[in-house]
Design a protein around this motif. Structure first.
Motif, PDB file in Angstrom:
ATOM      1  N   LYS A  18      -2.054   3.001   8.983  1.00 12.98           N
ATOM      2  CA  LYS A  18      -3.094   3.239   7.984  1.00 12.98           C
ATOM      3  C   LYS A  18      -2.990   4.665   7.442  1.00 12.98           C
ATOM      4  CE  LYS A  18      -8.157   2.903   7.615  1.00 12.98           C
ATOM      5  NZ  LYS A  18      -9.376   2.407   8.291  1.00 12.98           N
ATOM      6  N   LEU A  19      -2.906   5.636   8.353  1.00 12.07           N
ATOM      7  CA  LEU A  19      -2.871   7.033   7.925  1.00 12.07           C
ATOM      8  C   LEU A  19      -1.601   7.361   7.137  1.00 12.07           C
ATOM      9  CD1 LEU A  19      -4.008   9.883   7.850  1.00 12.07           C
ATOM     10  CD2 LEU A  19      -2.944  10.306  10.054  1.00 12.07           C
ATOM     11  N   LEU A  42       0.826  -1.212   0.000  1.00 10.09           N
ATOM     12  CA  LEU A  42       0.000   0.000   0.000  1.00 10.09           C
ATOM     13  C   LEU A  42       0.859   1.262   0.000  1.00 10.09           C
ATOM     14  CD1 LEU A  42      -2.865  -1.036   2.417  1.00 10.09           C
ATOM     15  CD2 LEU A  42      -3.002  -0.676  -0.055  1.00 10.09           C
ATOM     16  N   LYS A  96     -11.515  -2.888   2.226  1.00  9.87           N
ATOM     17  CA  LYS A  96     -11.342  -2.544   3.640  1.00  9.87           C
ATOM     18  C   LYS A  96      -9.997  -3.055   4.131  1.00  9.87           C
ATOM     19  CE  LYS A  96     -16.136  -2.132   4.899  1.00  9.87           C
ATOM     20  NZ  LYS A  96     -16.764  -2.424   3.579  1.00  9.87           N
ATOM     21  N   LEU A  97      -9.251  -2.173   4.777  1.00 12.78           N
ATOM     22  CA  LEU A  97      -7.887  -2.520   5.174  1.00 12.78           C
ATOM     23  C   LEU A  97      -7.843  -3.687   6.157  1.00 12.78           C
ATOM     24  CD1 LEU A  97      -4.881  -2.017   5.055  1.00 12.78           C
ATOM     25  CD2 LEU A  97      -5.150  -0.233   6.771  1.00 12.78           C
ATOM     26  N   SER A 100       0.263   5.459   5.460  1.00 15.02           N
ATOM     27  CA  SER A 100       0.288   4.790   4.161  1.00 15.02           C
ATOM     28  C   SER A 100      -0.602   5.534   3.173  1.00 15.02           C
ATOM     29  CB  SER A 100      -0.201   3.342   4.281  1.00 15.02           C
ATOM     30  OG  SER A 100       0.573   2.632   5.207  1.00 15.02           O
ATOM     31  N   PHE A 101      -1.720   6.045   3.668  1.00 15.85           N
ATOM     32  CA  PHE A 101      -2.697   6.693   2.795  1.00 15.85           C
ATOM     33  C   PHE A 101      -2.357   8.155   2.533  1.00 15.85           C
ATOM     34  CE2 PHE A 101      -6.780   9.144   2.691  1.00 15.85           C
ATOM     35  CZ  PHE A 101      -7.102   8.827   1.385  1.00 15.85           C
ATOM     36  N   ASP A 102      -2.028   8.884   3.576  1.00 16.74           N
ATOM     37  CA  ASP A 102      -1.868  10.334   3.454  1.00 16.74           C
ATOM     38  C   ASP A 102      -0.761  10.843   4.374  1.00 16.74           C
ATOM     39  OD1 ASP A 102      -2.214  13.017   3.016  1.00 16.74           O
ATOM     40  OD2 ASP A 102      -4.347  13.075   3.516  1.00 16.74           O
ATOM     41  N   LYS A 155      -3.625   2.544  13.497  1.00 11.78           N
ATOM     42  CA  LYS A 155      -4.182   3.782  12.936  1.00 11.78           C
ATOM     43  C   LYS A 155      -3.098   4.651  12.307  1.00 11.78           C
ATOM     44  CE  LYS A 155      -4.683   7.201  16.729  1.00 11.78           C
ATOM     45  NZ  LYS A 155      -3.871   6.601  17.812  1.00 11.78           N
ATOM     46  N   GLU A 156      -1.911   4.649  12.913  1.00  9.58           N
ATOM     47  CA  GLU A 156      -0.814   5.434  12.340  1.00  9.58           C
ATOM     48  C   GLU A 156      -0.307   4.815  11.031  1.00  9.58           C
ATOM     49  OE1 GLU A 156      -1.012   4.672  15.550  1.00  9.58           O
ATOM     50  OE2 GLU A 156      -1.180   6.635  16.519  1.00  9.58           O
ATOM     51  N   ALA A 169      -0.677  -2.152  17.684  1.00  9.62           N
ATOM     52  CA  ALA A 169      -0.403  -0.923  18.431  1.00  9.62           C
ATOM     53  C   ALA A 169      -0.417   0.300  17.526  1.00  9.62           C
ATOM     54  CB  ALA A 169       0.940  -1.031  19.145  1.00  9.62           C
ATOM     55  N   PHE A 170       0.137   0.169  16.328  1.00  8.32           N
ATOM     56  CA  PHE A 170       0.266   1.338  15.451  1.00  8.32           C
ATOM     57  C   PHE A 170      -0.676   1.259  14.254  1.00  8.32           C
ATOM     58  CE2 PHE A 170       4.328   1.194  17.707  1.00  8.32           C
ATOM     59  CZ  PHE A 170       4.354   2.482  18.217  1.00  8.32           C
TER      60      PHE A 170
END
Lengths: 243, 277
Positions: free
Chosen positions: B156-157, B36, B216-217, B159-161, B153-154, B150-151
């Motif tokens: 995911k973010l 990703l 969906k991730l 990688s995306f933006d 959300k970080e 643990a990470f």
């Protein structure tokens, strides 16, 4: 007040602009216009610390970058990965991340905020769509919804109206006006000279430095546009308006 | 003797299977973020760049994970440094750095040991998984899962933006290097299963297969590990039954699952497109 003082950015030794100073007032929508390559996006990125620069950028007399969480930045969407497995709702939800700790997941409150923001931009029904399945205008509204969720004091948008439909443009403009009412500092890089007087309270005209800055009514003149762009363009624009 | 029967008889085969399953899970998970982020080449590079670390650890008699991690991170830092301080593009920097590390590793290994060892490192030797190897793999697997949980959300973010994350002050670079460290740990764990050369396939192919089936991730992460595990089990079965090298067998199964998904998945729609016509 957001004050930029003697900001200098140079790529490869040639400065994009040198010792640039300008101020952005709260409760105003300030437009930044200028020809391609004038340094509009560069100015914003330098202010946000995304590229190297020298000079100072203060917000209410303290360095802007000590208030990072009070800034919402809606960048140009051209580099975005539209195939990424993420839904509209989840993109808006990332607007709550600045206020979450590591290991903390978004909870009920954050989900409510994201949902409310989506309703404000009229995209509630698209919440579960993958972001690639939206029109340009809808996508731009998603990122404005994220800025709503961030609840920042300083909001910066880079060419938000490029390639979007009129309905979306009006919807985004309405949100900007709500932010103005709330006393936020709003900065918009703009490409289309036609709506300048209609959209912006203050205007910054840029061309490798400040050409003019101040209330739009005073700054948006044939002489200034002629200096920043070309005399041909200024003639066309201002003759039409006179008629 | 069939595979199931052999499994019940031989401890080494049980160890091999458990090890392959663990590697399937962790490489499937980490691989999602690698693809990703558009870092497939980087994944390939780091997995090759650990070779000198493996050689040095072997010579000094220290833990392979330690040697490999040091060289993996060193390579990631060097790639970042070259890309930032010259006009060459990132893929060029990756190519220069990892081939140099890889070549250095070859020389070190040829100085240090016999050709058999080199062969095992390059292509895997899953039937020689010791109890301590298995323990190490289990610990690494637990660490990888912990890191991703643990990470989440970080990861995911960023990688995306990544620009958004940088704007609010998140240390995007730090997470990048943490992910590179995790990648080297996965690589070393996968050494015995598939070997250095094919680690990248275990990272990329299951993740790419999962990507074709979902938007969906979290579903992608789950599917990717399932594909990784299925490939590991089926590959090991093929390897045992037809006397094939285990690494290539596992990778071929994974590639087959990708090919099936490429044709039949609703998202990719090769079949859907043909039917619509």
């Amino acid at each position: 007040m957001l004050n930029v003082h003697q900001l200098t950015v140079a790529y490869e030794a040639t400065p994009v602009f040198k010792d640039l100073s300008v101020a952005f007032a709260p409760g105003k929508i300030t437009g930044i216009i200028g020809p391609n390559g004038a340094g509009k996006s560069t100015l914003i990125k330098a202010m946000l610390g995304l590229i190297k620069s020298s000079g100072t950028v203060n917000y209410n007399k303290q360095p802007l970058l000590t208030h990072r969480k009070q800034i919402a930045y809606v960048e140009q969407r051209k580099d975005l990965d539209l195939t990424f497995p993420i839904s509209v709702f989840d993109v808006v939800l990332t607007g709550t991340y600045p206020h979450l700790r590591v290991l903390q997941s978004p909870g009920k409150l954050q989900r409510q905020q994201a949902h409310a923001a989506l309703q404000q931009v009229n995209l509630a029904e698209f919440a579960q769509r993958q972001i690639g399945n939206l029109s340009g205008g809808q996508l731009q509204r998603v990122f404005v919804a994220r800025a709503i969720v961030q609840n920042a004091d300083v909001i910066i948008l880079d060419e938000p109206f490029v390639g979007i439909d009129m309905h979306s443009e009006a919807a985004i403009m309405a949100i900007l006006q709500q932010w103005r009412q709330a006393g936020k500092t709003i900065i918009v890089i703009h490409h289309d000279l036609n709506k300048v007087s209609q959209y912006f309270d203050d205007l910054v005209i840029l061309n490798h430095g400040i050409v003019a800055a101040g209330p739009t009514a005073e700054v948006y003149t044939q002489a200034n546009i002629s200096q920043a762009f070309s005399s041909d363009l200024s003639q066309v624009l201002f003759t039409e308006e006179a008629q | 003797m069939n595979f199931i029967h052999a499994l019940s008889q031989y401890g080494f085969l049980q160890s091999a299977l458990i090890c392959a399953i663990l590697v399937g899970i962790m490489s499937g998970l980490v691989g999602c973020f690698i693809i990703l982020r558009g870092m497939s080449l980087m994944g390939d590079a780091i997995s090759h760049a650990v070779l000198p670390g493996v050689a040095v650890a072997y010579m000094l008699g220290i833990n392979l994970l330690l040697g490999a991690s040091i060289f993996g991170i060193l390579a990631a830092l060097l790639i970042g440094y070259v890309a930032a301080h010259s006009k060459v593009k990132i893929d060029t920097a990756i190519g220069v750095v990892f081939s140099a590390f890889y070549a250095g590793g070859f020389i070190l290994i040829s100085l240090a040991s016999s050709a058999t060892n080199l062969h095992h490192i390059l292509f895997g030797n899953i039937l020689a998984v010791s109890d301590s190897d298995l323990k190490t793999t289990a610990v690494v697997g637990a660490l990888v899962i912990l890191f991703i949980v643990a990470f989440y959300k970080e990861l995911k973010l960023t990688s995306f933006d990544p620009t958004f994350a940088r704007t609010y002050g998140f240390k995007v670079q730090a997470l990048h290097y943490a992910l590179m460290l995790v990648l080297t740990l996965v690589t070393v764990s996968a050494l015995q299963t598939v070997g250095i050369i094919l680690v990248v396939a275990m990272l990329i192919t299951p993740a790419a297969t999962a990507f074709l089936w979902t938007d969906k991730l979290h579903v992608m992460l789950g599917l990717s590990s399932v594909v990784g595990v299925l490939s590991a089990i089926a590959g090991l079965w093929l390897s045992f039954t037809y006397n094939l090298a285990s690494g290539p067998a596992i990778v071929i199964v994974a590639a087959g699952l990708f090919a099936i998904s490429f044709i039949f998945s609703p998202k990719n729609g090769l079949l859907k497109g043909a039917l619509a016509r």
